[in-house]
Scaffold this active site. Structure first.
Site, PDB file in Angstrom:
ATOM      1  N   ARG A 239       0.861  -1.178   0.000  1.00 25.94           N
ATOM      2  CA  ARG A 239       0.000   0.000   0.000  1.00 25.94           C
ATOM      3  C   ARG A 239       0.892   1.220   0.000  1.00 25.94           C
ATOM      4  O   ARG A 239       1.982   1.203   0.590  1.00 25.94           O
ATOM      5  CB  ARG A 239      -0.843   0.062   1.285  1.00 25.94           C
ATOM      6  CG  ARG A 239      -2.198  -0.603   1.212  1.00 25.94           C
ATOM      7  CD  ARG A 239      -3.186   0.161   0.332  1.00 25.94           C
ATOM      8  NE  ARG A 239      -4.490  -0.463   0.315  1.00 25.94           N
ATOM      9  CZ  ARG A 239      -4.839  -1.477  -0.460  1.00 25.94           C
ATOM     10  NH1 ARG A 239      -3.981  -2.006  -1.303  1.00 25.94           N
ATOM     11  NH2 ARG A 239      -6.073  -1.969  -0.418  1.00 25.94           N
ATOM     12  N   GLU A 268      -1.754   8.114  -4.098  1.00 26.80           N
ATOM     13  CA  GLU A 268      -2.109   7.712  -5.458  1.00 26.80           C
ATOM     14  C   GLU A 268      -3.566   8.072  -5.757  1.00 26.80           C
ATOM     15  O   GLU A 268      -4.383   8.080  -4.850  1.00 26.80           O
ATOM     16  CB  GLU A 268      -1.860   6.208  -5.647  1.00 26.80           C
ATOM     17  CG  GLU A 268      -2.696   5.318  -4.756  1.00 26.80           C
ATOM     18  CD  GLU A 268      -2.398   3.837  -4.950  1.00 26.80           C
ATOM     19  OE1 GLU A 268      -1.229   3.418  -4.820  1.00 26.80           O
ATOM     20  OE2 GLU A 268      -3.361   3.103  -5.242  1.00 26.80           O
ATOM     21  N   HIS A 286      -1.004   0.467  -9.512  1.00 28.38           N
ATOM     22  CA  HIS A 286      -1.814  -0.333  -8.573  1.00 28.38           C
ATOM     23  C   HIS A 286      -2.582  -1.436  -9.320  1.00 28.38           C
ATOM     24  O   HIS A 286      -3.813  -1.438  -9.335  1.00 28.38           O
ATOM     25  CB  HIS A 286      -2.771   0.572  -7.779  1.00 28.38           C
ATOM     26  CG  HIS A 286      -3.232  -0.061  -6.493  1.00 28.38           C
ATOM     27  ND1 HIS A 286      -3.525   0.653  -5.367  1.00 28.38           N
ATOM     28  CD2 HIS A 286      -3.464  -1.358  -6.170  1.00 28.38           C
ATOM     29  CE1 HIS A 286      -3.926  -0.163  -4.408  1.00 28.38           C
ATOM     30  NE2 HIS A 286      -3.895  -1.408  -4.875  1.00 28.38           N
TER      31      HIS A 286
HETATM   32  C1  GLV Z   1      -5.782  -4.123  -3.625  1.00 30.82           C
HETATM   33  O1  GLV Z   1      -4.952  -3.305  -3.466  1.00 30.82           O
HETATM   34  C2  GLV Z   1      -6.355  -4.892  -2.568  1.00 30.82           C
HETATM   35  O2  GLV Z   1      -6.169  -4.551  -1.388  1.00 30.82           O
HETATM   36  O3  GLV Z   1      -7.050  -5.860  -2.875  1.00 30.82           O
END
Ligand code: GLV
Length: 326
Positions: A239, A268, A286
């Site tokens: 993250r 982001e 991401h």
């Molecule tokens: C994506 O980033 C998730 O947490 O599934």
């Protein structure tokens, strides 16, 4: 009358169809990203929320919708939701674990390979028409095979990353809130538990897969980067906020570490523009879980959680059982 639910972002039409069998669905197939005020406005009168990691489901949002009963996030991470506020309001919160482990581990490896072997950088060079002759020392990178990978956050995705290292004849060291069982360590390519600082000094490459929380904010900053090998690659598929991005950019500029593969960023999608000035990075927007089957499985899991939660059953991926009314 069917219960009314809000789906905040565009999703596979099949999933809207599934939800529509159970609910009156307000969907958003044009895929506008709702800010907090818009989210509050659209949630009025809804009992269920099918949310996404881009939605800030704050305490304020939660308290503004008295009838809300369930928030089902289409992600394994749920740091976008104030779970404590939801629990206090008796609202069930769910996520989508497991279905994305292997796909996300694949992307971790893709970024590790791309950054350490300078795939992105050399492709840019080729595309720019700069390739005039082969040379013995062109784009020398670091070896992956035979190296030691350090995994910080040895949950299900971390273990899937470790298992993949067997084929590359690698050693695995890991750091985690709690140690794995000896059986789990053996299955994860005989992963060896180390303290965070020792891992950073020992590993040839480091992959971050830990969940974000205030406690994991800036797990990797200037001090931690300084412990890593100058030949090392850092991969962040966890993250934004786990890494101090400004400190990472500085370390990559100075050669404190060799390279980075980054899928998640602080703030982001408005990431630190300093990344774009660097050649020694592989950057993706991401996309850790972004394969069609996996995103379909995540969306279906979130929908099933919502269906269960609003029909009085225990949703399969309930995060806050204490929110259930006796
Ligand atoms: C994506 O980033 C998730 O947490 O599934």
């Amino acid at each position: 009358m069917k219960p009314t639910v809000l789906v905040t972002r565009a999703v596979f039409p099949e999933v809207i169809e599934l939800l529509s069998q159970h609910f009156d669905v307000e969907s958003n197939q044009v895929d506008e990203v709702y800010g907090e005020d818009e989210l509050k406005r659209r949630l009025q009168g809804k009992v269920g929320l099918f949310s996404n990691p881009t939605d800030g489901v704050s305490a304020d949002v939660i308290r503004s919708v008295p009838g809300l009963k369930a928030v089902c996030n289409m992600a394994v991470g749920y740091n976008n939701i104030d779970v404590a506020a939801a629990t206090e309001a008796g609202i069930l919160v769910t996520n989508t674990p497991d279905v994305l482990n292997e796909t996300t581990a694949d992307l971790g490896w893709a970024l590790l390979m791309a950054a350490a072997r300078r795939v992105t950088e050399s492709e840019h060079y080729l595309r720019a028409g700069l390739w005039k002759k082969w040379s013995y020392d062109g784009f020398l990178g670091a070896d992956i095979h035979g190296s030691t990978v350090g995994v910080i956050g040895m949950g299900r995705i971390g273990q899937a990353i470790a298992r993949r290292s067997i084929g590359f004849d690698m050693q695995v060291v890991y750091h985690n809130r709690s140690r794995l069982t000896p059986e789990q360590e053996a299955y994860a390519n005989h992963a060896r538990y180390l303290g965070k600082e020792e891992l950073l000094r020992t590993a040839d490459h480091v992959v971050l897969v830990l969940p974000y929380s205030p406690a994991s904010h800036h797990t990797i900053g200037a001090a931690e980067l300084a412990l890593m090998k100058p030949t090392a690659t850092l991969v962040n598929i966890a993250r934004g906020g786990i890494v101090d991005d400004a400190a990472l950019i500085d370390a990559l500029k100075r050669g404190t570490i060799a390279a980075a593969g980054i899928d998640v960023f602080e703030n982001e999608p408005a990431f630190n523009p300093g990344f774009l000035e660097l050649k020694n990075v592989a950057l993706t927007p991401h996309i850790g879980s972004a394969s069609r089957p996996t995103r379909m499985a995540m969306a279906t899991t979130a929908a099933r959680n919502l269906i269960a939660a609003l029909s009085g059953q225990v949703p399969p991926n309930l995060l806050n059982p204490e929110a259930r009314q006796p």
